[in-house]
Design an enzyme around this catalytic site. Structure first.
Site, PDB file in Angstrom:
ATOM      1  N   HIS A   1       1.080  -1.255  -0.156  1.00 53.10           N
ATOM      2  CA  HIS A   1       0.036  -0.103   0.028  1.00 53.10           C
ATOM      3  C   HIS A   1       0.913   1.447   0.035  1.00 53.10           C
ATOM      4  O   HIS A   1       1.945   1.322   0.726  1.00 53.10           O
ATOM      5  CB  HIS A   1      -0.983   0.069   1.225  1.00 53.10           C
ATOM      6  CG  HIS A   1      -2.113   0.795   0.972  1.00 53.10           C
ATOM      7  ND1 HIS A   1      -1.948   2.336   1.056  1.00 53.10           N
ATOM      8  CD2 HIS A   1      -3.422   0.610   0.860  1.00 53.10           C
ATOM      9  CE1 HIS A   1      -3.294   2.784   0.928  1.00 53.10           C
ATOM     10  NE2 HIS A   1      -4.220   1.789   0.868  1.00 53.10           N
TER      11      HIS A   1
ATOM     12  N   PRO B   1       8.121  19.931  11.954  1.00 50.76           N
ATOM     13  CA  PRO B   1       9.286  20.601  11.468  1.00 50.76           C
ATOM     14  C   PRO B   1       9.374  20.510   9.879  1.00 50.76           C
ATOM     15  O   PRO B   1       8.611  19.820   9.104  1.00 50.76           O
ATOM     16  CB  PRO B   1      10.349  19.285  11.820  1.00 50.76           C
ATOM     17  CG  PRO B   1       9.448  18.097  12.185  1.00 50.76           C
ATOM     18  CD  PRO B   1       8.078  18.803  12.669  1.00 50.76           C
TER      19      PRO B   1
ATOM     20  N   PHE C   1      12.125  16.090   6.912  1.00 49.85           N
ATOM     21  CA  PHE C   1      11.426  14.859   7.184  1.00 49.85           C
ATOM     22  C   PHE C   1      12.098  14.193   8.324  1.00 49.85           C
ATOM     23  O   PHE C   1      13.073  14.281   8.490  1.00 49.85           O
ATOM     24  CB  PHE C   1      11.549  14.060   5.768  1.00 49.85           C
ATOM     25  CG  PHE C   1      10.630  13.215   5.637  1.00 49.85           C
ATOM     26  CD1 PHE C   1       9.065  13.365   5.601  1.00 49.85           C
ATOM     27  CD2 PHE C   1      10.859  11.688   5.314  1.00 49.85           C
ATOM     28  CE1 PHE C   1       8.245  12.225   5.342  1.00 49.85           C
ATOM     29  CE2 PHE C   1       9.940  10.845   5.228  1.00 49.85           C
ATOM     30  CZ  PHE C   1       8.755  10.936   5.291  1.00 49.85           C
TER      31      PHE C   1
ATOM     32  N   GLY D   1       8.327   9.331   9.635  1.00 46.62           N
ATOM     33  CA  GLY D   1       7.685   9.961   8.436  1.00 46.62           C
ATOM     34  C   GLY D   1       6.880  10.965   8.624  1.00 46.62           C
ATOM     35  O   GLY D   1       6.984  11.818   9.368  1.00 46.62           O
TER      36      GLY D   1
END
Length: 561
Positions: free
Chosen positions: A83, A165, A168, A173
């Site tokens: 997915h 932030p 990343f 994630g």
């Protein structure tokens, strides 16, 4: 359902580690006032959908705790799955269920997103109704590039997160939070293992369709439109997103769809679109599955649709309609579809103490005990529901009578109307007893101080008024039984005249029984204007009921020897 209730359906990027899922579940259950209704893990997708409900405040707290737990236990650097995904908590939708609009829910979603971004240091994007810009409405657009691509994507000014932030978070994630309508994740099973073929079906049915090519082949050169973007051939279904994939634990390929507007694209329409495309490609649809929970309305509509195609009356109990839908859509092919656990209304509002869930003998025994509830109000409502049931039976017998095929739609509509009345009166059986219990609870409130006495008296007044209004609303519902019963006696199956007559007698008993329950509860109401108004309306309903019963008896006697 007057209670304010929302649903949260977070998708976590973990479907294989039960210990992780158990800890996330525990973090949700630890929040008082929240009910965790369903957990739907997927091994191949490595993704799990949780569904929980409660008040907005409680659900927001539970969602934060779940996102925090996921960020601690799930490491996206190690994640693989079929997915699309961008974070440990990939998406966290909030859905209004009752007593609240999506506009009123949006501030709660922003509150949650801000807290996740600030306290957990996770980049958060708002989507759907909560989106901060129109190009961020669509989840698939936000998620484009997935986890691997977001290290670069987040650095583009147009893809700066709404909260959190600007870099990343490699471990957790990013996540997407927002308010949306109820979405059904719906997978249709194919008799193939080919992802290519499954994708072909998905491209046929999804709204976005496929890219138009010069030679008409999927691998051909795209035709570029005036806007510089490839032209697309639209799919068969509006409000449908879809891809094809292979599910290892089932050994089949599926068309995986998100249906985002169930009013325009219901389950049965998506199912049949896949059937049409599959047949054109030499494939066969073997069944389907719903990921998570589904609104009751979706299955009832599907049941009616398939019955209409069979030329049968759709005016049957909702449980039967749902059973038809489950069989017709093949929802039991891959695993048992347990209706009380998978239909959101049943899961959210089920009660272990429901009177209507008792057997007939157990209900009668319960009435006969020395406790004052259930009493006359609940019994009157039950009798009214039996009158509606008798009417629905006569309508269905008329709809199915040989030689009356031209009258099928007419009698099917009458039966459907009576089924709704039946269901409303059945719900009153419990509501009347609950209202009486609320009166008793109000009387048991403390009265040590003047303030407590005042609060107690207000609670008693409020509870007594509701105890009067519940049977009054049942009277209004039962009155609606007479017109369809008159039609059935005049033009329905002549062999069932007495059944319709008994239905009318049940309606009359319900109206009069509820009337006396209204009157006895009004004795304790201090507001005499309210009392006067309700007594006037009750008197009028009783007179209307008697008039209708007399008319029905005359009509019935004309049909009898």
């Amino acid at each position: 359902m007057s209670k304010i209730l929302i649903s949260c359906v977070p998708n976590f990027s973990e479907g294989r580690n039960k210990a992780v899922l158990d800890e996330i579940a525990q973090s949700i259950r630890a929040v008082s006032g929240v009910s965790l209704l369903h957990i739907d893990p997927g091994v191949s997708t490595n993704r799990t959908v949780f569904t929980f409900v409660g008040s907005p405040e409680d659900v927001i707290e539970a969602a934060f705790q779940a996102i925090q737990t996921a960020s601690t236990l799930i490491d996206m650097r190690l994640h693989t799955g079929a997915h699309p995904r961008m974070g440990a908590t990939d998406v966290c939708p909030l859905v209004p269920l009752s007593g609240i609009t999506w506009q009123e829910l949006v501030p709660y979603s922003i509150q949650l997103a801000k807290r996740v971004g600030t306290e957990l240091n996770i980049p958060v994007y708002l989507y759907e109704y909560s989106a901060s810009a129109s190009y961020r409405n669509n989840l698939s657009v936000i998620r484009e590039g997935e986890y691997e691509g977001f290290f670069t994507k987040i650095k583009h000014p147009e893809w700066a997160p709404d909260f959190g932030p600007l870099e990343f978070n490699a471990k957790s994630g990013a996540t997407v939070i927002g308010v949306r309508e109820f979405l059904v994740a719906y997978n249709v099973n194919l008799n193939t293992k080919s992802v290519r073929l499954a994708n072909s079906v998905a491209f046929d049915v999804r709204e976005n369709g496929r890219v138009r090519t010069v030679d008409g082949k999927p691998t051909g050169k795209p035709i570029i439109g005036p806007d510089g973007e490839p032209e697309r051939i639209p799919g068969m279904l509006k409000h449908c997103k879809g891809i094809g994939w292979y599910v290892e634990e089932y050994g089949i390929a599926q068309v995986s769809m998100n249906l985002t507007n169930l009013g325009e694209t219901p389950l049965h329409k998506a199912f049949e679109a896949c059937e049409t495309s599959a047949q054109q490609r030499g494939l066969r649809v073997t069944g389907s599955e719903i990921v998570g929970l589904v609104p009751q309305k979706c299955l009832i509509e599907a049941g009616r649709y398939f019955l209409e195609r069979q030329g049968r009356s759709t005016g049957i109990p909702e449980n039967d309609l749902i059973e038809i839908a489950v069989k017709s859509l093949g929802l039991n092919e891959l695993s048992p579809f347990v209706v009380p656990e998978r239909v959101i209304e049943y899961a959210a509002f089920k009660s272990a103490n429901s009177l209507v869930a008792l057997t007939v003998s157990d209900f009668v025994h319960e009435v006969s005990r020395e406790s004052p509830a259930p009493g006359g109000g609940s019994v009157s409502a039950l009798i009214g529901s039996l009158g509606a049931a008798l009417g629905a039976m006569v309508a269905n017998l008329s709809a199915g009578k040989r030689g009356w095929e031209d009258k099928l739609l007419k009698f099917s509509d009458i039966s459907s109307e009576l089924q709704l009345i039946k269901q409303s009166l059945l719900e009153t059986v419990d509501q009347d007893t609950d209202a009486f219990k609320a009166v008793m609870d109000a009387f048991s409130l403390p009265k040590s101080s003047e303030s407590e006495k005042k609060d107690r008296q207000q609670a008693i007044q409020k509870a007594n008024l509701e105890a009067a209004l519940v049977p009054f609303r049942a009277m209004q519902t039962a009155i609606a039984l007479y017109p369809p019963l008159i039609e059935l006696i005049q033009n329905g199956n002549p062999s069932s005249v007495t059944d319709a007559l008994v239905g009318a007698l049940c309606a009359y008993t319900c109206v009069y029984g509820c009337a006396y329950n209204v009157q006895i509860n009004l004795q304790s109401i201090d507001d005499k204007e309210i009392t006067k108004d309700l007594i006037s309306k009750v008197t009028a309903l009783k007179a209307e009921s008697l008039k209708n019963l007399n008319q029905i008896e005359l009509l019935a006697n004309e049909k009898l020897p």
